[in-house]
Design an enzyme around this catalytic site. Structure first.
Site: not given
Ligand code: F6P
Length: 362
Positions: A15, A81, A143, A178, A288
């Site tokens: 990722g 993959g 992570d 809330r 991200r």
């Molecule tokens: O490993 C990084 C991460 O962002 C995780 O925190 C998350 O569960 C996963 O990748 C999400 O993956 P994708 O980008 O395939 O949705």
């Protein structure tokens, strides 16, 4: 003594996260200073499944300071993959590792710098061993679950994004009386959730490493409300199981499963049990993207330069790592298949407890 010109390859895998471009830039700048050539492989190991391989030559002009500030990766990446069990259109799994190794060899590179999380680094390590080429790994993942290194690229930025989300949720929560539930990423590790909960002043944090009882969460929230505060902030890590069963996952196009959705389960249960208005935010991929934090940029620079220097020194099978404010290197074997989770008795858990944050302990 002058070093012989070399040609090295570079790829990003797994990722994406903020800081990948900063690593690429550092590798290219350091390699050019040594008069080496850098070949960028596109889309992780997928770029090596084509003949000819999908590549781009990387020069200083391609890695200016604009790209260094941007999220994503100019090389592209994939987190799908496994080449050792590659999903084929008919549903079967095929070992395509030979193809990747053969195509890598056609590039005539002296070494590969592989930027990835623990899964990607394990795959690259296996490929390097089978193909007999030197590999230097660079850890990246929001992570933060790569072991040995104190931090991986992307984590600091992800925590900053999650913290900012809490900063923005707090005033709207207070204005409307809330309970706000924020679901963050992290897969099976609660590092993002725990750090953001501390930095963002949360009342509750649920992480996969600590089993919880929802009744404890509810009584903590009710106590806050009885004490006169009208809102509460709850952070839930995506890998936390539901109160009655496993973690929430859904299938992607293509069949792979991804975590996500526990925030809504916890939010609706809290709403019912506390009889309070509750709203849920699933932060998702926002964590991200975007500009890397200064800390991620500094580490990215140190990792990239050190990775090239290791190749210059004839090292292989190493991963650069962050330790005691310095860049070091460790054996890739030391990190493979040993994910670094939150230590349930560790100092940040103690910090959270010391602040009165409820971890929902069962
Ligand atoms: O490993 C990084 C991460 O962002 C995780 O925190 C998350 O569960 C996963 O990748 C999400 O993956 P994708 O980008 O395939 O949705």
């Amino acid at each position: 003594m002058a070093t012989a010109p070399r040609r090295i390859a570079l790829l990003t895998s797994g990722g994406d996260c903020a800081g990948l471009n900063a690593i690429i830039r550092a590798v290219v700048l350091r390699a050019e200073a040594l008069n080496w050539e850098v070949i960028g492989i596109l889309n992780g190991t997928h770029g090596l499944m084509y003949d000819p391989p999908q590549i781009m030559t990387l020069r200083t002009a391609d890695v200016d300071t604009v790209m260094m500030r941007q999220g994503g990766t100019i090389l592209g990446t994939t987190n799908k993959g496994d080449p050792f069990a590659y999903p084929m259109p008919d549903g079967s799994l095929e070992d395509r590792s030979w193809q990747i190794i053969e195509n890598f060899q056609t590039l005539r590179c002296d070494a590969l710098v592989g930027i990835g999380g623990d899964g990607s680094l394990a795959i690259l390590h296996r490929l390097a061993q089978q193909g007999g080429f030197p590999l230097i790994g660079v850890p990246k993942t929001i992570d933060n679950d790569v072991s040995v290194t104190e931090a991986s690229i992307g984590f600091d930025t992800a925590v900053a994004v999650a913290t900012e989300a809490l900063d923005r949720l707090q005033p709207t929560a207070a204005s409307h009386d809330r309970i706000m539930v924020l679901e963050v990423m992290g897969r099976d590790a609660g590092h993002i959730a725990l750090a953001a909960a501390i930095a963002g002043g949360a009342d509750v944090v649920l992480i996969p490493e600590i089993p919880y009882d929802l009744a404890n969460v509810v009584s903590h929230v009710q106590e806050i409300r009885r004490s006169g505060r009208n809102f509460a902030l709850v952070v839930v890590s995506e890998g936390v199981p539901t109160p009655d069963g496993p973690a929430v996952k859904s299938p992607l196009f293509g069949g792979e499963m991804r975590l996500g959705g526990i925030g809504h389960v916890i939010g609706s249960r809290i709403a019912d049990m506390c009889q309070a208005e509750t709203r849920v935010t699933v932060l998702g991929h926002v964590q991200r993207g975007g500009h890397p934090s200064a800390q991620d940029r500094v580490m990215a620079a140190a990792f990239g330069v050190h990775a090239v220097d290791l190749i210059r020194d004839g090292k292989a099978g190493r991963m650069v790592a962050w330790s005691d404010r310095c860049v070091i290197d460790v054996k890739i074997e030391d990190i493979v298949a040993r994910p670094h989770k939150v230590d349930a008795r560790g100092s940040l858990v103690r910090t959270a407890r010391g602040l009165g944050i409820c971890l929902g302990d069962a």
